[in-house]
Design a protein around this motif. Structure first.
Motif, short mmCIF file in Angstrom:
data_model
loop_
_atom_site.label_atom_id
_atom_site.label_comp_id
_atom_site.label_asym_id
_atom_site.label_seq_id
_atom_site.Cartn_x
_atom_site.Cartn_y
_atom_site.Cartn_z
N GLY A 1 46.88 5.24 -10.88
CA GLY A 1 46.57 3.90 -11.32
C GLY A 1 45.15 3.49 -10.96
O GLY A 1 44.24 4.33 -10.86
N TYR A 2 44.96 2.20 -10.73
CA TYR A 2 43.62 1.66 -10.46
C TYR A 2 43.69 0.61 -9.36
O TYR A 2 44.75 0.02 -9.11
N ILE A 3 42.54 0.35 -8.75
CA ILE A 3 42.42 -0.72 -7.77
C ILE A 3 41.14 -1.49 -8.06
O ILE A 3 40.13 -0.92 -8.48
N SER A 4 41.20 -2.81 -7.89
CA SER A 4 40.00 -3.63 -8.04
C SER A 4 39.90 -4.57 -6.85
O SER A 4 40.91 -4.99 -6.29
N VAL A 5 38.67 -4.85 -6.45
CA VAL A 5 38.42 -5.76 -5.35
C VAL A 5 37.36 -6.76 -5.78
O VAL A 5 36.52 -6.47 -6.64
N SER A 6 37.37 -7.93 -5.18
CA SER A 6 36.37 -8.94 -5.50
C SER A 6 36.10 -9.80 -4.27
O SER A 6 36.97 -10.00 -3.42
N ARG A 7 34.86 -10.28 -4.19
CA ARG A 7 34.45 -11.16 -3.10
C ARG A 7 33.23 -11.95 -3.55
O ARG A 7 32.41 -11.44 -4.31
N SER A 8 33.12 -13.17 -3.07
CA SER A 8 32.00 -14.03 -3.47
C SER A 8 30.66 -13.50 -2.96
O SER A 8 30.57 -12.86 -1.92
N LEU A 9 29.63 -13.81 -3.74
CA LEU A 9 28.25 -13.54 -3.36
C LEU A 9 27.52 -14.87 -3.20
O LEU A 9 27.92 -15.88 -3.77
N TRP A 10 26.42 -14.82 -2.45
CA TRP A 10 25.63 -16.02 -2.19
C TRP A 10 24.15 -15.75 -2.40
O TRP A 10 23.69 -14.62 -2.32
#
Length: 330
Positions: free
Chosen positions: A240-249
Motif C-alpha cells: 500500500g501507501y503512506i502519506s504524512v503532512s505537517r505545517s510549514l512556516w
C-alpha cells in the motif's frame, strides 16, 4: 496576502524554466535565484515557507527553537516524519482509547475481521465492514501543543489504495469531500509521482512531495482558517501507501506573514497548524482499502475545549465524505 505571494512564486518558477516571456519584477522575498546544486523549486521553498517543527522527530542537531529550515536536508526530515507517523499508527496499545462506541464495534467484528498473513504489523485491529468506523483518541509525550488530542480513525473503502490516495493528493478535488473548503492550491511541487524510487530522486527520497495552501470556513467561526502544509506520500514497504503532512512556516518563530492578517478587503483569516497528519492505505482483497489516519491539529480560532469535544465527530464525518466520493466513482 500570502496567496498573492504564492502567485508571484509560481511566476518566478516559470521564468526560471523559460516557459514564459519576461515577467514583471518579483518581490525580493518571493523568490531566490536558483543555485547550481539543487532544483529551482527548492530555492522557492526556501524563500517562502521553509520552516517546520522538528523537536519531536528523531533527528540530530535540532535548533533550540525547534524549527528547522527543511530545504537544508529534505530527505532527513521526510524520513524522520514518516518514522514518527508510522510509530504512532502502529501503536495499538494504551496510548489510544476507543471512543464513539469503537470498543463495542471491535468486539462485534472480532470473529469476522482478520489480518492477512502478508501484513507485517502485529498487533493490528482490522475492520471488515464499510458501515463501521473505528475512532480512538490519544496523546503524544512531547512536542508543540502535545496537550491537544490525537484522533486516530480506521475505515474500509470500496476502492483501491491508490485511488483513495490520489483523491487526497489532488488539490482540485478537495471540495468533493470537504464542504468547509474555500480552496486548496499547490504552492510548490518538489517532486511529482508517488511511485518514484529514491534512486531516481534528486532529493534521494521516494514518492511525491509538495506544499499546499488551504483555506477553510468552519461553521460558527467568523474567520477563514488558513493552513500551509507540506504533504509527502510514498509506497509503504509492507504494502500500500503512506502519506504524512505537517505545517510549514515563513520563519523560525512560527508566525505567519503580517499581510495575512492585515488585509481588510478580504474575510479575516487566521493561520491553523497541522501538527501531524498520517494516512496509511492498506490493500485488501477484492480491490478494497483499509485507511488508518492520525490527525493532530491546532486551530487558534477554535477554543481548545470545543476542539477536543468535536475532534472525533469531525474525523468520522471526514472519512464518511471520502467514502461517499470513492463509492460514487465506482
Amino acid at each position: 496576502t500570502i496567496e498573492l505571494q504564492f502567485d508571484r512564486v509560481e511566476a518566478a518558477i516559470r521564468q526560471q524554466r523559460h516557459e514564459t516571456s519576461v515577467l514583471p519584477p518579483v518581490a525580493a522575498t518571493a523568490a531566490v535565484a536558483p543555485t547550481s546544486t539543487r532544483p529551482a523549486e527548492m530555492d522557492v521553498l526556501a524563500s517562502v515557507c521553509p520552516y517546520m517543527r522538528v523537536g519531536d522527530l528523531n533527528m540530530e542537531n535540532i535548533p533550540p527553537c525547534g524549527l528547522l529550515s527543511i530545504d537544508q536536508d529534505l530527505k532527513s526530515v521526510l524520513d524522520a516524519l514518516v518514522e514518527y507517523g508510522t510509530n504512532l499508527l502502529f501503536d495499538e496499545g494504551k496510548r489510544f482509547i476507543p471512543v464513539n462506541n469503537t470498543d463495542r464495534l471491535i468486539a462485534k467484528q472480532a470473529a469476522g475481521a482478520t489480518v492477512t498473513n502478508d501484513w507485517p504489523i502485529r498487533p493490528w485491529t482490522p475492520i471488515c465492514s464499510e458501515k463501521d468506523i473505528y475512532v480512538w483518541q490519544g496523546s503524544v509525550d512531547k512536542g508543540h501543543r502535545c496537550d491537544l488530542p490525537l484522533i486516530k480513525v480506521r475505515a474500509l473503502f470500496n476502492a483501491r489504495p491508490r485511488d483513495v490516495l490520489e483523491l487526497l493528493l489532488d488539490s482540485d478535488r478537495v471540495g468533493e469531500y470537504n464542504k468547509m473548503s474555500q480552496g486548496r492550491k499547490d504552492v510548490v511541487c518538489l517532486q511529482l509521482g508517488v511511485d518514484i524510487p529514491a534512486s531516481d530522486s534528486v532529493y534521494g527520497v521516494a514518492g511525491e512531495t509538495k506544499v499546499f495552501s488551504a483555506l477553510n470556513k468552519p461553521p460558527l467561526v467568523r474567520r477563514n482558517i488558513e493552513m500551509l502544509t507540506l504533504q509527502h506520500a510514498r509506497p509503504y514497504e509492507g504494502g500500500g501507501y503512506i502519506s504524512v503532512s505537517r505545517s510549514l512556516w515563513e520563519n523560525e518563530t512560527a508566525t505567519p506573514t503580517e499581510s495575512v492578517h492585515r488585509n481588510k478587503k478580504e474575510t479575516p483569516t487566521v493561520r491553523s497548524e497541522m501538527l501531524l497528519g498520517v494516512n496509511l492505505f492498506r490493500p485488501l482483497p477484492n480491490n478494497k482499502c483499509e485507511l488508518t489516519t492520525i490527525t493532530h491539529v491546532h486551530t487558534t480560532a477554535v477554543p481548545d475545549v470545543l476542539a477536543k469535544k468535536m475532534g472525533a465527530s469531525q474525523a468520522v464525518n471526514y472519512i464518511q465524505q471520502i467514502q461517499r466520493v470513492v463509492s460514487h466513482k465506482k
